[in-house]
Design an enzyme around this catalytic site. Structure first.
Site, PDB file in Angstrom:
ATOM      1  CG  HIS A 524     -24.466   6.332  37.718  1.00  0.00           C
ATOM      2  ND1 HIS A 524     -24.581   6.274  36.339  1.00  0.00           N
ATOM      3  CD2 HIS A 524     -24.736   7.494  38.000  1.00  0.00           C
ATOM      4  CE1 HIS A 524     -24.672   7.415  35.863  1.00  0.00           C
ATOM      5  NE2 HIS A 524     -25.090   8.386  36.799  1.00  0.00           N
ATOM      6  CE  LYS A 716     -16.023  -5.404  32.658  1.00  0.00           C
ATOM      7  NZ  LYS A 716     -17.440  -5.184  32.339  1.00  0.00           N
ATOM      8  NE  ARG A 717     -10.906   1.890  39.293  1.00  0.00           N
ATOM      9  CZ  ARG A 717     -11.073   3.064  39.798  1.00  0.00           C
ATOM     10  NH1 ARG A 717     -11.488   4.103  39.134  1.00  0.00           N
ATOM     11  NH2 ARG A 717     -10.599   3.204  40.968  1.00  0.00           N
ATOM     12  CE  LYS A 722     -16.758  -2.610  37.551  1.00  0.00           C
ATOM     13  NZ  LYS A 722     -17.867  -2.328  36.728  1.00  0.00           N
ATOM     14  CB  THR A 827     -21.094   1.747  29.502  1.00  0.00           C
ATOM     15  OG1 THR A 827     -20.282   2.019  30.426  1.00  0.00           O
ATOM     16  CG2 THR A 827     -22.471   2.391  30.073  1.00  0.00           C
ATOM     17  CE  LYS A 831     -17.682   2.573  26.811  1.00  0.00           C
ATOM     18  NZ  LYS A 831     -16.787   2.807  28.077  1.00  0.00           N
TER      19      LYS A 831
END
Ligand code: NBG
Length: 980
Positions: A524, A716-717, A722, A827, A831
């Site tokens: 991952h 998100k984290r 990111k 992911t 959603k």
């Protein structure tokens, strides 16, 4: 084997184990209940005995027996195939079934079922023509049915038959039965008075009632798997982010409405009770939530699968924000009990650590024996995972560490009794706490022990199950598929070798052949440096025998490599499982690649990176080993549970709810995307969800937000890659523009509520500074009356699965803006997509495939592409950042939002040639994409259409598709559906 049938159809329900109810009125009016039941039973048994003999010679038959006193018995002998029993019960609908029994002929796959029937008033059916019609209809039914509803006794024998007779039916799901169960659990499980219990206690009682229903299905599923002995998938993962169980279970069991009705009559609200449940947060982020989605799909698609993991006493930390700074608090998730797990005190295995390895002669051959220095007991906790629209309910077995039972005679003798007990208690530390960093792994002893602990217990359990049925290991690869969820469980390849060699005495060749056929590995991550390594010294101390085996595997691998590539020692040292150097390390990823038959990426882009960057040498050696299965998420959790209004709307417009199981149906929404009625209803649903979210925001942060504003979300984290920082700098830019605008221009601004949420790993300083910066900027903007509703910035604390369920449906736009080449898949985007949120994203990870499906014109794509990033990085120190970027960074640096010194290092990380994640270089195109989103939002029809197209195209990103792909191409497993 015989059983009393448990009919669940209300019109045909009446058997011995239930009080004979109003549907059996004519019989019940004659005698006291117990007498009636006994007489009925006796008469019925006699009738049945004679008819069985009569029908046992024919294969499919319907015969009619008339009993002088009580009525008419249909004796049906049919093949035990799918659909026969529902077909039979459909024929008998409208009649009263006073009694039914069933006998199975396991060898012949036949059953004989007998129904004592009366007419709808409970009277004996005298009309011969009618009886013949029924007989004929039954005959038709048994020749063309589709599914069998039986609760079979698992084992024969008088005692078992008796036990089965006592519990022959499923728990009923009508509101009255649910109420009875809830009150039963209030009184006997929660131990509260049924006249006085609060919301939490009601939640507990409801959960236990739901759990009872899960257990029924769970048992039947396990029994079915046992009988069919299919190839099973074992999903090994150190992390599962399951979130709440109640809401998901009632949806998958199809009993949400009944529960809501049952509760409302008792004075409780289902939604309020569902909120009482804390999240099961046994994981960090994407990988862990993916595992949970995949478990849901495995159950729903009827695959014979088991999940294995660790039952952490403390899950992922709770994030508390004080003064804008993140603080971590332990997650005491088990403090109030956990009704969703079943402790299996009898399922426990010893797990060994430390010690030495000796040689012994066994059957004339030298064998290695590991004498452990410590033994810890692994106790199983089972978490039933129900499928949707199926009775299949699979298991997630989590292990908890308990002190071993063994007696240490010496320390008792030396009187060190107390110390002995204290030391034993230390064993529990192994499953105490989840490591809260999802991508940096220092060689920590406790982490290695956690990994081995759960792997060892799981393999003992798997092998025990296999040996229950098989006398040797020849069939092992045909019956067992072991999925390594990232490198965390990879020690299992060595453990399986050890068991096969040292305990089963198979010999190296045979053992290795088995190992290479059963393991599949999914990674991952995209960064070679994020791959786990364990210092050899640590390995040697904790798992001495395993280190020997690793050396042997590596030796064989190096020999094989030499034959293939010649004496290329540089390449060999890159590929070696053992990394030489000042500190010698075991490269866990290399071990996983060498020992698995398949290496999976989690998106197409990720797979390319694996081939070209992460595992290039291995790819060249074994190209066929490398596959990818693009991630997916479950539409059950992410639409049905979290967005009931949208769920109802989709089903209404598609004219079916089949999309919940077969997500391909969603594409049919495209046909209606321009329909103004759908668009209007679509906007209404969004508004409802935005209201929920706005209320939550006000409660959590005190900020009142306007529902007319665009809700722009990044949850998100928190990680540099990111790029939450890019988002915040974008917000500063927007703020700066608004401040410098003429009043007339301000009226044209599209109002925004920018929402950010996520946890920073506790030791990750820069990530924590990003959180603080978000709060500091929010403080300035939200209190600036000049700006008002045109712009708000909100940080949602303690982001987790249940918060996501609230936030995602209420978002208009969501950001997935990682530097290209850094997000393996992503992911969250899926959603949002399912919930009709538009994506503002970089062409990274799975976004590239989302673009193919939705069309770039329906998204806001910006920034450098994966293959452009390396060159941009090289130029970074020489190219000047765009002026707008320099300006917003300066505002932070100059202390416009306070904390000047504190933010200095954060600003340094994106300036002066250090902007590794390319915020500066992507800034201009980011602002353009944001502008495009503003323009689109103003055109309500256009926006609604784009939003509908997002949901319509999201089917490809369902975990059902991912799992079907894995099952077919990697695991080689088939569905094993419980008759339903
Ligand atoms: C994450 C990746 C995501 C990916 C998920 C699921 C970890 C360690 N990795 O991009 O960062 O979507 O795994 O595959 O959680």
């Amino acid at each position: 084997m015989s059983a009393v049938l448990p009919f669940s159809l209300s019109t045909v329900k009446c058997n011995d184990s239930q009080p004979i109810n109003q549907t059996c009125s004519s019989l019940t009016s004659l005698k006291p209940l117990s007498l009636r039941k006994n007489a009925l039973k006796k008469a019925f048994t006699n009738v049945c005995k004679s008819t069985i003999r009569a029908s046992s010679t024919s294969i499919s038959s319907v015969t009619l027996e008339k009993d002088a006193t009580y009525g008419t018995v249909f004796v049906i002998r049919a093949q035990d195939k799918m659909g026969v029993l529902p077909a039979i019960t459909r024929v008998l609908k409208g009649l009263r079934i006073e009694k039914a029994t069933m006998e199975f002929d396991e060898k012949e796959h036949h059953f004989v079922v007998k129904f004592l029937v009366a007419d709808s008033h409970g009277n004996k059916i005298e009309d011969n023509e009618r009886l013949i019609r029924i007989e004929n209809a039954l005959m038709e039914a048994i020749n063309g049915g589709e599914g069998v509803v039986v609760r079979k006794a698992g084992f024969s024998g008088t005692k078992n038959e008796r036990m089965f007779e006592l519990m022959d039916g499923f728990l009923k799901n009508d509101p009255v039965s649910l109420q009875k169960d809830i009150l039963h659990h209030v009184e006997y499980t929660v131990a509260r008075s049924r006249f006085s219990f609060d919301d939490f206690e009601a939640y507990q009682a409801l959960s236990h009632s739901v759990r009872d229903r899960l257990i029924e299905r769970w048992h039947d599923t396990q029994q079915h798997f046992k009988k069919k002995d299919p190839k099973r998938l074992y999903f090994l993962s150190l992390e599962f982010l399951m979130g709440r169980s109640l809401s998901n279970s009632v949806i998958n069991l199809g009993i949400k409405d009944q529960c809501a009705e049952a509760l409302s009559q008792l004075g409780f609200e289902y939604e309020v009770l569902a909120e009482q449940e804390g999240d099961a947060a046994l994981g960090n982020g994407g990988l862990a939530r993916l595992s949970a989605c995949q478990m849901d799909s495995l159950a729903t698609l009827d695959f014979p699968a088991w999940g294995y993991g660790l039952r952490y006493q403390y899950g992922l930390f709770r994030q508390i924000i004080i003064d804008g700074f993140q603080h971590e608090q332990p997650d005491y998730w088990l403090n109030f009990g956990n009704p969703w797990e079943i402790e299996r005190v009898h399922v426990s295995y010893p797990v060994k650590f430390y010690g030495t390895v000796k040689e012994e002669i066994v059957n004339g051959k030298t064998s290695k024996v590991w004498i452990p220095g410590e033994t810890v007991e692994a106790v199983a906790y089972d978490n039933p995972i129900p499928g949707y629209g199926t009775r299949n309910t699979i298991n997630l077995r989590l292990w908890a560490a308990k002190p071993s039972e063994g007696h240490d005679i010496e320390s008792y003798n030396t009187g060190d009794y107390i110390n002995n007990i204290v030391n034993r208690q230390k064993a529990e530390i192994i499953s105490n706490v989840l490591y809260p960093d999802d991508r940096s792994y220092q060689g920590k002893e406790l982490r290695l022990k956690q990994q081995y602990f759960f792997v060892s217990a799981s393999l003992q359990d798997i092998i025990r199950r296999f040996k229950d049925v098989h006398g040797n290991f020849d069939e092992f690869p045909n019956k067992v598929a072991l999925q390594l969820n990232d490198t965390h469980p990879s020690i299992s390849v060595v453990e399986l070798m050890r068991i096969l060699l040292d305990e089963e005495h198979l010999g190296w060749k045979k053992a290795w052949n088995i190992v290479r056929q059963v393991f599949t590995f999914t990674t991952h991550t995209v960064l070679p440096q994020a791959l786990e390594k364990v210092p050899v010294d640590l390995f040697e101390s904790v798992l001495p025998r395993h280190l020997e085996i690793i050396y042997d595997i590596n030796f064989a691998f190096m020999e094989e490599l030499k034959k293939k590539i010649g004496q290329d020692y540089v390449r060999m040292s890159r590929m070696s499982i053992v990394e030489e150097g000042a500190v010698k390390n075991i490269r866990v990823a290399n071990l996983s690649v060498v020992c698995s038959h398949t290496v999976n990426g989690v998106s197409r882009a990720h797979s390319e990176l694996l081939k070209t960057r992460v595992f290039t040498d291995f790819y060249e050696l074994w190209p066929a080993k490398f596959q990818y299965k693009t991630n997916g998420v479950t539409q059950r959790r992410w639409i049905v549970v979290s967005n009931p209004s949208l769920c109802a709307l989709i089903s209404k417009w598609l004219g079916t709810d089949s999309w919940i199981r077969n997500v391909d149906y969603l594409t049919r929404l495209k046909e209606h995307a321009s329909n103004p009625d759908l668009q209007h209803e679509w906007r209404m649903v969004k508004k409802i969800n935005k209201m929920r979210l706005a209320e939550y925001i006000e409660t959590m942060s005190g900020v009142k937000v306007s529902l007319d504003a665009m809700f722009d979300v990044q949850v998100k984290r928190i990680h540099e890659y990111k790029r939450q920082l890019l988002n915040i700098l974008g917000v500063i830019h927007r703020y700066d523009c608004i401040k410098n605008m003429e009043e007339s221009d301000r009226r044209k601004v599209v109002p925004r509520v920018c929402i950010i949420g996520g946890k920073a790993p506790p030791g990750y300083e820069i990530a924590k500074k990003i959180i603080k910066l978000c709060h500091a900027v929010a403080e300035t903007i939200n209190n600036d009356e000049d700006v008002g509703d045109l712009l708000k910035l909100v940080f949602i604390p303690d982001y987790n699965v249940s918060v996501a369920e609230l936030v995602i449906p209420g978002s208009d736009l969501s950001q997935h803006i990682s530097t290209a080449g850094h997000e393996a898949s992503g992911t969250g985007s899926m959603k949002f997509l399912m919930n009709g949120c538009l994506l503002l994203a970089t062409p990274d990870g799975s976004t590239n495939e989302i673009i193919e499906e939705i069309g770039a014109e329906n998204m806001f794509i910006f920034g450098a592409k994966i293959n452009e990033v390396p060159a941009l990085r090289e130029q970074e120190s020489t190219v000047k950042s765009p002026i707008q970027f320099a300006r917003v960074v300066r505002m932070v640096k100059d202390g416009y939002f306070g904390y000047k010194d504190y933010f200095k290092s954060l600003c340094d990380s994106i300036e002066n040639g250090k902007d590794f994640y390319l915020l500066g270089s992507d800034f201009t195109s980011y602002l353009e994409a944001q502008e495009a989103a503003d323009v689109a939002y103003v055109d309500k029809e256009k926006w609604s259409k784009m939003s509908i197209l997002c949901t319509a195209g999201s089917g490809r990103f369902s975990s059902d598709r991912t799992i079907e792909d894995y099952a077919e191409k990697t695991w080689g497993i088939q569905p094993c559906k419980l008759p339903s």
